[in-house]
Motif scaffolding. Structure first.
Motif: not given
Length: 170
Positions: A62-70
């Protein structure tokens, strides 16, 4: 991004041609197994997407997804489609079509992973996923003796996972 992946595809075609190979045959094979390769590629892609959905329960994912979304922002379906198509064709022509015959499956997969965030600590998990994807895509290429299944698998994964990333809640 489209220009970047177009250049990548052209480099791939150039290296494939320099190896004395017909790039159309490298992509489609002998033409006898196109339907099989399409089904195999799309099915493998959907299985990876399913595993990705299951992995969203893990905080690091989930943290990686947030980084990619940003990094990505909120592209629409059209932009995601263009990105998924161009990246899958460009990357597969270069990595599996051009480099894998020269460097082998493992080395090509490691390079693929390194270029998917492996040098940035925030994206190391993405690099681990990319290493697994590189091994899968390279294996599909070796098994089918062409790039079609790998391209369709890559396209399927990118299309659905990009939608997941941009829709994922913080």
């Amino acid at each position: 991004a489209v220009i970047f992946y177009l250049v990548m595809a052209l480099i791939g075609v150039g290296v494939i041609t320099a190896q004395g190979l017909d790039w159309v045959v490298v992509v489609f094979g002998d033409g006898e197994n196109v339907l099989r390769d399409c089904v195999v590629g799309a099915t493998a892609g959907l299985l990876v997407v399913g595993l990705t959905q299951l992995s969203l329960r893990i905080e690091a994912v989930r943290n990686l997804n947030n980084e990619l979304k940003a990094m990505l922002g909120t592209p629409g379906t059209g932009a995601i489609t263009v990105l998924a198509v161009s990246s899958s064709i460009g990357e597969e022509l270069l990595f599996r079509g051009a480099l894998q015959p020269m460097l082998g499956l493992l080395v090509t997969s490691v390079i693929f992973a390194a270029l998917h965030g492996g040098l940035n600590p925030r994206f190391r998990l993405w690099a681990v996923f990319a290493l697994g994807a590189g091994l899968l895509l390279g294996g599909l290429t070796l098994w089918t003796d062409n790039l079609l299944a790998a391209i369709l698998c890559h396209l399927t994964v990118n299309y659905f996972n990009l939608h997941t990333v941009v829709q994922e809640e913080e």
